[in-house]
Design a protein around this motif. Structure first.
Motif, mmCIF file in Angstrom:
data_model
loop_
_atom_site.group_PDB
_atom_site.id
_atom_site.type_symbol
_atom_site.label_atom_id
_atom_site.label_comp_id
_atom_site.label_asym_id
_atom_site.label_seq_id
_atom_site.Cartn_x
_atom_site.Cartn_y
_atom_site.Cartn_z
ATOM 1 N N LEU A 63 0.805 -1.219 0.000
ATOM 2 C CA LEU A 63 0.000 0.000 0.000
ATOM 3 C C LEU A 63 0.838 1.269 0.000
ATOM 4 C CD1 LEU A 63 -2.833 1.290 0.175
ATOM 5 C CD2 LEU A 63 -2.713 1.020 2.662
ATOM 6 N N GLU A 64 2.029 1.210 0.565
ATOM 7 C CA GLU A 64 2.846 2.420 0.731
ATOM 8 C C GLU A 64 3.480 2.858 -0.590
ATOM 9 O OE1 GLU A 64 6.510 4.071 3.571
ATOM 10 O OE2 GLU A 64 5.967 1.941 3.600
ATOM 11 N N GLY A 65 3.790 4.149 -0.694
ATOM 12 C CA GLY A 65 4.612 4.625 -1.792
ATOM 13 C C GLY A 65 3.882 5.450 -2.821
ATOM 14 N N LEU A 66 4.027 5.051 -4.082
ATOM 15 C CA LEU A 66 3.490 5.805 -5.205
ATOM 16 C C LEU A 66 1.966 5.764 -5.238
ATOM 17 C CD1 LEU A 66 5.938 4.503 -7.982
ATOM 18 C CD2 LEU A 66 6.166 6.572 -6.579
ATOM 19 N N VAL A 67 1.376 6.736 -5.919
ATOM 20 C CA VAL A 67 -0.057 6.676 -6.228
ATOM 21 C C VAL A 67 -0.249 5.527 -7.229
ATOM 22 C CG1 VAL A 67 -2.010 7.888 -7.272
ATOM 23 C CG2 VAL A 67 -0.366 9.141 -5.834
ATOM 24 N N MET A 68 -1.259 4.690 -6.992
ATOM 25 C CA MET A 68 -1.466 3.508 -7.846
ATOM 26 C C MET A 68 -2.857 3.547 -8.467
ATOM 27 S SD MET A 68 0.380 0.754 -5.320
ATOM 28 C CE MET A 68 1.264 1.494 -3.938
ATOM 29 N N GLY A 69 -3.233 2.460 -9.116
ATOM 30 C CA GLY A 69 -4.533 2.420 -9.760
ATOM 31 C C GLY A 69 -5.676 2.587 -8.787
ATOM 32 N N GLN A 92 -10.853 16.914 -13.613
ATOM 33 C CA GLN A 92 -10.661 15.916 -12.553
ATOM 34 C C GLN A 92 -9.608 14.895 -12.966
ATOM 35 O OE1 GLN A 92 -12.333 16.625 -9.796
ATOM 36 N NE2 GLN A 92 -11.300 15.015 -8.621
ATOM 37 N N ALA A 93 -9.646 14.499 -14.234
ATOM 38 C CA ALA A 93 -8.626 13.578 -14.736
ATOM 39 C C ALA A 93 -7.254 14.251 -14.722
ATOM 40 C CB ALA A 93 -8.985 13.119 -16.150
ATOM 41 N N ARG A 94 -7.205 15.527 -15.082
ATOM 42 C CA ARG A 94 -5.940 16.272 -15.059
ATOM 43 C C ARG A 94 -5.367 16.336 -13.659
ATOM 44 N NH1 ARG A 94 -1.466 17.261 -17.249
ATOM 45 N NH2 ARG A 94 -2.546 17.614 -19.255
ATOM 46 N N LEU A 95 -6.212 16.582 -12.668
ATOM 47 C CA LEU A 95 -5.732 16.642 -11.286
ATOM 48 C C LEU A 95 -5.196 15.276 -10.847
ATOM 49 C CD1 LEU A 95 -5.347 18.112 -8.603
ATOM 50 C CD2 LEU A 95 -7.723 17.535 -8.032
ATOM 51 N N ALA A 96 -5.898 14.212 -11.168
ATOM 52 C CA ALA A 96 -5.430 12.870 -10.811
ATOM 53 C C ALA A 96 -4.063 12.594 -11.427
ATOM 54 C CB ALA A 96 -6.446 11.826 -11.275
ATOM 55 N N PHE A 97 -3.901 12.940 -12.688
ATOM 56 C CA PHE A 97 -2.627 12.755 -13.393
ATOM 57 C C PHE A 97 -1.524 13.562 -12.710
ATOM 58 C CE2 PHE A 97 0.515 13.948 -16.571
ATOM 59 C CZ PHE A 97 0.767 12.756 -17.242
ATOM 60 N N HIS A 157 3.331 14.038 -9.493
ATOM 61 C CA HIS A 157 3.997 14.738 -8.391
ATOM 62 C C HIS A 157 4.628 13.735 -7.430
ATOM 63 C CE1 HIS A 157 4.758 17.918 -5.446
ATOM 64 N NE2 HIS A 157 4.264 17.100 -4.536
ATOM 65 N N ARG A 158 3.884 12.690 -7.066
ATOM 66 C CA ARG A 158 4.423 11.663 -6.163
ATOM 67 C C ARG A 158 5.608 10.941 -6.813
ATOM 68 N NH1 ARG A 158 1.389 8.674 -2.560
ATOM 69 N NH2 ARG A 158 0.206 10.605 -2.336
ATOM 70 N N GLY A 200 4.475 2.321 -17.182
ATOM 71 C CA GLY A 200 5.850 2.724 -17.447
ATOM 72 C C GLY A 200 6.306 2.428 -18.861
ATOM 73 N N GLU A 201 5.843 1.313 -19.414
ATOM 74 C CA GLU A 201 6.266 0.915 -20.755
ATOM 75 C C GLU A 201 5.481 1.622 -21.854
ATOM 76 O OE1 GLU A 201 6.070 -3.376 -21.012
ATOM 77 O OE2 GLU A 201 6.930 -3.567 -18.999
ATOM 78 N N ASN A 202 4.242 2.060 -21.550
ATOM 79 C CA ASN A 202 3.356 2.518 -22.617
ATOM 80 C C ASN A 202 2.869 3.960 -22.505
ATOM 81 O OD1 ASN A 202 3.014 -0.127 -24.089
ATOM 82 N ND2 ASN A 202 2.303 -0.747 -22.060
ATOM 83 N N ALA A 203 2.883 4.540 -21.317
ATOM 84 C CA ALA A 203 2.295 5.871 -21.135
ATOM 85 C C ALA A 203 3.331 6.961 -21.422
ATOM 86 C CB ALA A 203 1.722 6.017 -19.733
ATOM 87 N N VAL A 204 3.388 7.393 -22.660
ATOM 88 C CA VAL A 204 4.322 8.437 -23.077
ATOM 89 C C VAL A 204 4.174 9.701 -22.232
ATOM 90 C CG1 VAL A 204 4.931 9.986 -24.990
ATOM 91 C CG2 VAL A 204 4.533 7.543 -25.420
ATOM 92 N N PRO A 205 2.950 10.201 -21.974
ATOM 93 C CA PRO A 205 2.812 11.440 -21.189
ATOM 94 C C PRO A 205 3.327 11.318 -19.759
ATOM 95 C CG PRO A 205 0.772 10.935 -22.373
ATOM 96 C CD PRO A 205 1.626 9.726 -22.461
ATOM 97 N N VAL A 206 3.230 10.133 -19.164
ATOM 98 C CA VAL A 206 3.731 9.953 -17.796
ATOM 99 C C VAL A 206 5.246 10.102 -17.769
ATOM 100 C CG1 VAL A 206 4.046 8.276 -15.931
ATOM 101 C CG2 VAL A 206 1.800 8.560 -16.992
ATOM 102 N N ARG A 207 5.932 9.442 -18.697
ATOM 103 C CA ARG A 207 7.395 9.569 -18.743
ATOM 104 C C ARG A 207 7.806 11.016 -19.005
ATOM 105 N NH1 ARG A 207 6.961 4.615 -22.105
ATOM 106 N NH2 ARG A 207 7.427 5.917 -23.927
ATOM 107 N N GLU A 208 7.108 11.659 -19.919
ATOM 108 C CA GLU A 208 7.405 13.050 -20.267
ATOM 109 C C GLU A 208 7.254 13.960 -19.050
ATOM 110 O OE1 GLU A 208 8.377 15.921 -23.278
ATOM 111 O OE2 GLU A 208 7.822 13.860 -23.777
ATOM 112 N N ALA A 209 6.130 13.841 -18.359
ATOM 113 C CA ALA A 209 5.862 14.716 -17.218
ATOM 114 C C ALA A 209 6.776 14.404 -16.036
ATOM 115 C CB ALA A 209 4.394 14.582 -16.806
ATOM 116 N N ALA A 210 7.085 13.128 -15.839
ATOM 117 C CA ALA A 210 7.920 12.746 -14.699
ATOM 118 C C ALA A 210 9.328 13.318 -14.795
ATOM 119 C CB ALA A 210 7.987 11.226 -14.597
ATOM 120 N N LEU A 211 9.827 13.508 -16.021
ATOM 121 C CA LEU A 211 11.212 13.941 -16.205
ATOM 122 C C LEU A 211 11.353 15.379 -16.680
ATOM 123 C CD1 LEU A 211 12.645 10.704 -17.885
ATOM 124 C CD2 LEU A 211 12.548 11.297 -15.459
#
Length: 387
Positions: free
Chosen positions: A218-224, A281-286, A291-292, A317-328
């Motif tokens: 349960l601890e750590g990153l935001v998950m599904g 709402q989806a933008r805030l969740a993303f 952020h985490r 991690g393998e497929n979400a291009v926007p997540v990698r982009e925003a994370a870095l």
């Protein structure tokens, strides 16, 4: 030593059994499959029937459990506590020790044990090995593994950071080193396993020195559907002020939180589609998710001191291009320079997506937990046979 070179990998869950038969000479998969809805009316009645179905399916392909090519069966085991820190040959004593660890993983260890017991009855003569999700993280120093609570209480109830997704973190960190043309011992990697469950690990020279999941997943990153980190006093507040029971709080944090709790969707593809349509709402969740993720990236950069690579893996991690982009984004001063064109490329192969001049390599490495389990199983059996 026999010439058998195949390992059957079994992952027995509470309502499913996944299997892969892996040829160790080349990593090919002569057979794989999934038995679902175990115990539901009209479906497979129990795990014994499920394993019988697996055996029948293998036999129908000429790959039965009695095949002389089968060297061993490798079992995914979720929680090894502090007792099991390496792949372990299964004996009656090992099964009993896994039973004693059930309080640490009440949803997972019982199903793992059931699958092990049935498989041992089907092939009592065959070496069978347990590969634990927690084992890779056993190298964490006490400063990372201990929580800052009363030591006697922590020891009495086995409260410490165990970590999970260990087979994935081990496989991906090693494959990342190979991408860089170096040995795992020469590389420091931050691995981001981002699926419906998500965790980060700081890996120094092939050894885990910190990871985001703790006593439980349960601890750590935001998950599904899981919250990840939160103020522990929130639980007390929900109980005292909100009147929620322990079970209700457990359900809230594990099944009704994370991305699903924030915006109603736990599928990153759907969330990014909604963002493109202007859904706030989806933008805030993303944004909360990213952020985490960035907090852990920065924290593990500091823990390692020198980072050679950041590796993204698992479904998001393998497929979400926007997540990698925003994370870095904006981390060039830390030596992290993403190649935006390479980040857009879709591939099932391990690859670098950083610029040639980036001081920290950025990789996308598809995880293969089944292969890691098979390799650890096969390696242990060969060592025992040659001893």
């Amino acid at each position: 030593m026999t010439d058998a070179t195949r390992v059957l990998v079994l992952n027995s869950g509470s309502s499913s059994v996944k299997y892969q038969l892996i040829e160790m000479t080349d990593g090919s998969r002569p057979a794989s499959g999934l038995v679902e809805r175990i115990g539901e009316p009209g479906d497979c009645p129990d795990h014994t029937a499920a394993l019988d179905l697996v055996a029948d399916e293998l036999a129908a392909r000429g790959l039965g459990l009695d095949s002389p090519q089968l060297a061993a069966i490798g079992h995914r085991a979720v929680h090894g506590g502090t007792r099991f820190t390496a792949p372990t040959l299964i004996t009656d004593q090992v099964v009993q020790a896994m039973r004693e660890l059930i309080p640490l993983a009440p949803l997972h260890n019982p199903a793992n044990i059931t699958g092990i017991e049935i498989a041992r009855k089907l092939r009592p003569d065959l070496p069978q090995v347990a590969v634990f999700d927690t084992a890779f993280h056993a190298t964490m120093p006490e400063s990372a593994a201990r929580y800052a609570i009363d030591t006697a209480t922590a020891d009495r109830y086995s409260v410490r950071r165990y970590g999970f997704h260990g087979t994935s973190h081990q496989y991906v960190s090693r494959r990342t080193a190979e991408l860089l043309g170096k040995s795992p011992e020469a590389v420091n990697v931050i691995v981001l396993h981002l699926g419906n469950g998500a965790s980060a690990a700081a890996v120094a020279g092939g050894r885990c020195v910190d990871t985001s999941m703790g006593l439980t997943p349960l601890e750590g990153l935001v998950m599904g559907t899981r919250s990840g980190d939160l103020d522990p006093a929130i639980l007390l507040h929900l109980h005292r002020v909100g009147g929620l029971s322990v079970d209700e709080i457990d359900t809230l944090l594990n099944r009704r939180s994370g991305l699903a709790g924030l915006c109603g969707d736990n599928d990153m593809r759907e969330i990014t589609r909604r963002i493109a349509e202007g859904d706030e709402q989806a933008r805030l969740a993303f944004d909360i998710y990213v952020h985490r993720l960035r907090k852990y990236l920065g924290g593990y950069y500091a823990v390692l001191g020198r980072v050679d690579a950041i590796a993204f893996t698992a479904g998001v991690g393998e497929n979400a291009v926007p997540v990698r982009e925003a994370a870095l984004a904006g981390l060039e001063d830390l030596g992290i320079d993403l190649d935006h064109a390479l980040n857009q490329v879709r591939s099932t192969e391990p690859r670098l997506i950083s610029t040639p001049t980036s001081r920290v390599a950025v990789a996308v490495v598809p995880t293969d937990e089944e292969l890691e389990i098979a390799q650890q199983t096969f390696g242990l059996v060969r060592r025992i046979q040659s001893a």
